[in-house]
Design a protein around this motif. Sequence first.
Motif, PDB file in Angstrom:
ATOM      1  N   PHE A  10     -42.643 -31.762 -41.996  1.00  0.00           N
ATOM      2  CA  PHE A  10     -41.902 -31.673 -43.284  1.00  0.00           C
ATOM      3  C   PHE A  10     -40.796 -30.642 -42.896  1.00  0.00           C
ATOM      4  O   PHE A  10     -39.649 -31.018 -43.013  1.00  0.00           O
ATOM      5  N   CYS A  11     -41.085 -29.596 -42.480  1.00  0.00           N
ATOM      6  CA  CYS A  11     -40.305 -28.378 -42.445  1.00  0.00           C
ATOM      7  C   CYS A  11     -39.156 -28.693 -41.201  1.00  0.00           C
ATOM      8  O   CYS A  11     -37.943 -28.695 -41.385  1.00  0.00           O
ATOM      9  N   GLU A  12     -39.735 -29.363 -40.027  1.00  0.00           N
ATOM     10  CA  GLU A  12     -38.658 -29.861 -39.063  1.00  0.00           C
ATOM     11  C   GLU A  12     -37.630 -30.863 -39.491  1.00  0.00           C
ATOM     12  O   GLU A  12     -36.418 -30.787 -39.320  1.00  0.00           O
ATOM     13  N   GLN A  13     -38.146 -31.866 -40.450  1.00  0.00           N
ATOM     14  CA  GLN A  13     -37.391 -32.870 -40.788  1.00  0.00           C
ATOM     15  C   GLN A  13     -36.308 -32.342 -41.791  1.00  0.00           C
ATOM     16  O   GLN A  13     -35.194 -32.856 -41.845  1.00  0.00           O
ATOM     17  N   ARG A  22     -32.344 -31.278 -33.538  1.00  0.00           N
ATOM     18  CA  ARG A  22     -33.701 -31.452 -33.802  1.00  0.00           C
ATOM     19  C   ARG A  22     -34.601 -30.385 -32.691  1.00  0.00           C
ATOM     20  O   ARG A  22     -35.729 -29.927 -33.420  1.00  0.00           O
ATOM     21  N   ALA A  23     -34.215 -30.005 -31.557  1.00  0.00           N
ATOM     22  CA  ALA A  23     -35.136 -29.177 -30.981  1.00  0.00           C
ATOM     23  C   ALA A  23     -35.197 -27.809 -31.357  1.00  0.00           C
ATOM     24  O   ALA A  23     -36.314 -27.037 -31.615  1.00  0.00           O
ATOM     25  N   ASN A  24     -34.188 -27.301 -31.952  1.00  0.00           N
ATOM     26  CA  ASN A  24     -34.211 -25.869 -32.650  1.00  0.00           C
ATOM     27  C   ASN A  24     -34.824 -26.178 -34.071  1.00  0.00           C
ATOM     28  O   ASN A  24     -35.719 -25.306 -34.483  1.00  0.00           O
ATOM     29  N   ALA A  25     -34.866 -27.201 -34.864  1.00  0.00           N
ATOM     30  CA  ALA A  25     -35.494 -27.296 -35.948  1.00  0.00           C
ATOM     31  C   ALA A  25     -37.119 -27.426 -35.728  1.00  0.00           C
ATOM     32  O   ALA A  25     -37.555 -26.737 -36.471  1.00  0.00           O
ATOM     33  N   ALA A  26     -37.456 -27.792 -34.669  1.00  0.00           N
ATOM     34  CA  ALA A  26     -38.972 -27.982 -34.071  1.00  0.00           C
ATOM     35  C   ALA A  26     -39.354 -26.480 -33.947  1.00  0.00           C
ATOM     36  O   ALA A  26     -40.404 -26.328 -34.325  1.00  0.00           O
ATOM     37  N   LEU A  32     -42.803 -20.999 -38.274  1.00  0.00           N
ATOM     38  CA  LEU A  32     -43.114 -20.754 -39.821  1.00  0.00           C
ATOM     39  C   LEU A  32     -44.390 -21.036 -39.858  1.00  0.00           C
ATOM     40  O   LEU A  32     -45.232 -20.239 -40.430  1.00  0.00           O
ATOM     41  N   VAL A  33     -44.912 -22.196 -39.597  1.00  0.00           N
ATOM     42  CA  VAL A  33     -46.137 -22.686 -39.910  1.00  0.00           C
ATOM     43  C   VAL A  33     -47.290 -22.035 -39.234  1.00  0.00           C
ATOM     44  O   VAL A  33     -48.250 -21.648 -39.473  1.00  0.00           O
ATOM     45  N   GLN A  34     -47.033 -21.512 -37.881  1.00  0.00           N
ATOM     46  CA  GLN A  34     -47.741 -20.816 -37.253  1.00  0.00           C
ATOM     47  C   GLN A  34     -48.215 -19.553 -37.991  1.00  0.00           C
ATOM     48  O   GLN A  34     -49.550 -19.182 -37.745  1.00  0.00           O
ATOM     49  N   ALA A  35     -47.189 -19.068 -38.487  1.00  0.00           N
ATOM     50  CA  ALA A  35     -47.492 -17.743 -39.209  1.00  0.00           C
ATOM     51  C   ALA A  35     -48.383 -17.856 -40.437  1.00  0.00           C
ATOM     52  O   ALA A  35     -49.504 -17.249 -40.811  1.00  0.00           O
ATOM     53  N   ASP A  36     -48.238 -19.152 -41.321  1.00  0.00           N
ATOM     54  CA  ASP A  36     -49.044 -19.527 -42.149  1.00  0.00           C
ATOM     55  C   ASP A  36     -50.650 -19.612 -41.614  1.00  0.00           C
ATOM     56  O   ASP A  36     -51.659 -19.261 -42.355  1.00  0.00           O
ATOM     57  N   TYR A 339     -33.082 -33.532 -49.388  1.00  0.00           N
ATOM     58  CA  TYR A 339     -32.962 -34.154 -48.342  1.00  0.00           C
ATOM     59  C   TYR A 339     -33.826 -35.343 -48.190  1.00  0.00           C
ATOM     60  O   TYR A 339     -34.045 -35.996 -46.983  1.00  0.00           O
ATOM     61  N   GLY A 340     -34.098 -35.997 -49.359  1.00  0.00           N
ATOM     62  CA  GLY A 340     -34.757 -37.124 -49.318  1.00  0.00           C
ATOM     63  C   GLY A 340     -36.253 -37.194 -48.658  1.00  0.00           C
ATOM     64  O   GLY A 340     -36.451 -38.333 -47.997  1.00  0.00           O
ATOM     65  N   LEU A 341     -36.974 -35.982 -48.938  1.00  0.00           N
ATOM     66  CA  LEU A 341     -38.157 -35.865 -48.237  1.00  0.00           C
ATOM     67  C   LEU A 341     -39.157 -35.547 -49.429  1.00  0.00           C
ATOM     68  O   LEU A 341     -38.830 -34.838 -50.459  1.00  0.00           O
ATOM     69  N   ASP A 342     -40.401 -35.568 -49.191  1.00  0.00           N
ATOM     70  CA  ASP A 342     -41.606 -35.458 -50.188  1.00  0.00           C
ATOM     71  C   ASP A 342     -42.628 -34.796 -49.424  1.00  0.00           C
ATOM     72  O   ASP A 342     -43.342 -34.961 -48.633  1.00  0.00           O
ATOM     73  N   VAL A 343     -42.635 -33.414 -49.901  1.00  0.00           N
ATOM     74  CA  VAL A 343     -43.395 -32.495 -49.364  1.00  0.00           C
ATOM     75  C   VAL A 343     -45.017 -32.877 -49.660  1.00  0.00           C
ATOM     76  O   VAL A 343     -45.915 -32.414 -48.989  1.00  0.00           O
TER      77      VAL A 343
END
Length: 359
Positions: A10-13, A22-26, A32-36, A339-343
């Motif tokens: 979701f965060c990447e999208q 896209r590579a930077n978004a990933a 971020l998620v690894q920290a969580d 951004y048209g996404l559903d968390v």
Amino acid sequence: MYDWAKLQQFCEQVFARAGVPRANAAIVAESLVQADLRGVESHGVVRTDIYMKRVEAGRMNPHAEPAVVSERDMVTLLDGSNNFGAVVGTRALDIAMARAKANGASIVGVRGSNHFGTGAYYALKAIEQDLILLVMSNASQTMPPTGGVRPFLGTNPLCVGVPAGQEQPFLLDMATSVVARGKIIVAAQKGEPIPSGWAIDKDGNPTNDAQAALNGSVLPLGGPKGYAISMFIDILSGVLTGAGYGKYVNNMYENWEEPQQVGHFFIAVDVSRFMPVEQFKRRMDDYIRLIKAEPKAQGVEEILIPGELEHRQTLLRKRQGIRLPLKVAMELDAIGQKYGLDVSAAAFGEGSIMGGSIA
């Protein structure tokens, strides 16, 4: 609870739809998620909102390519070109690892960067390559020098990662304050008090109020010792690299006119230049086991090494999911809608609100 892989997707999208390559978004989403996952919520998806706002305001440039300014022998200077800190840090790490493999050790100084997440994100990647990594970064002013009242230094973090064999690697990732300021931010978002000794208010008085602490200063770890270490990190990461230092590192929450000008410092060491890697790992395992076999104080069930609790937390959260504070979940929901996404698609079950969190 949120499934970590779906939350990362979701965060990447979100970042990608905001125009981040896209590579930077990933990279940013993974950091971020690894920290969580490791239980360091102060550096997790709670940062998504401020990252997005700085991109949307043009205060970060996700399209800029970090550029090598100079490179000689084992030393490289990298300009992050004001890209995401995690993207810049990853580029610096790649250089540090490659040159350490070629030369036995390497140093990469970084300027022109932003908040780069947790040091553990980089150390774990170096450990996979049988490298020892020291990584540090400066940050905007949140901590006074010992004897002072006004913030001058950041909670400048230091991370050290060392590979092991069958045992968990040594992984120290610490702020030079009593506590990372991000934990106070999380407490303020939850409306919770903070423990005594964490911070002072703007007048220099001890406080348990998280918001008053954010308006004041966090305190150095170990008093003058933490102050000195933070100053040392600022010198290497800021003064030496040409990045901002002291009051010249800009606050990403408050300064909307200028880039952050954060600096980092990476030191990578190739274990194999000292002895065969497997021999080193056996020695590390023996060392760790000797520590764990030491007599335990009354009430202590197990002696742990740095990074061990976070590793266990990662395994647990990968199985059971990541719980987010209600405010963070609502922020992600609002960003997703934009951004048209559903968390909620990343949540276990129906993603209903329970007990002040999205479960």
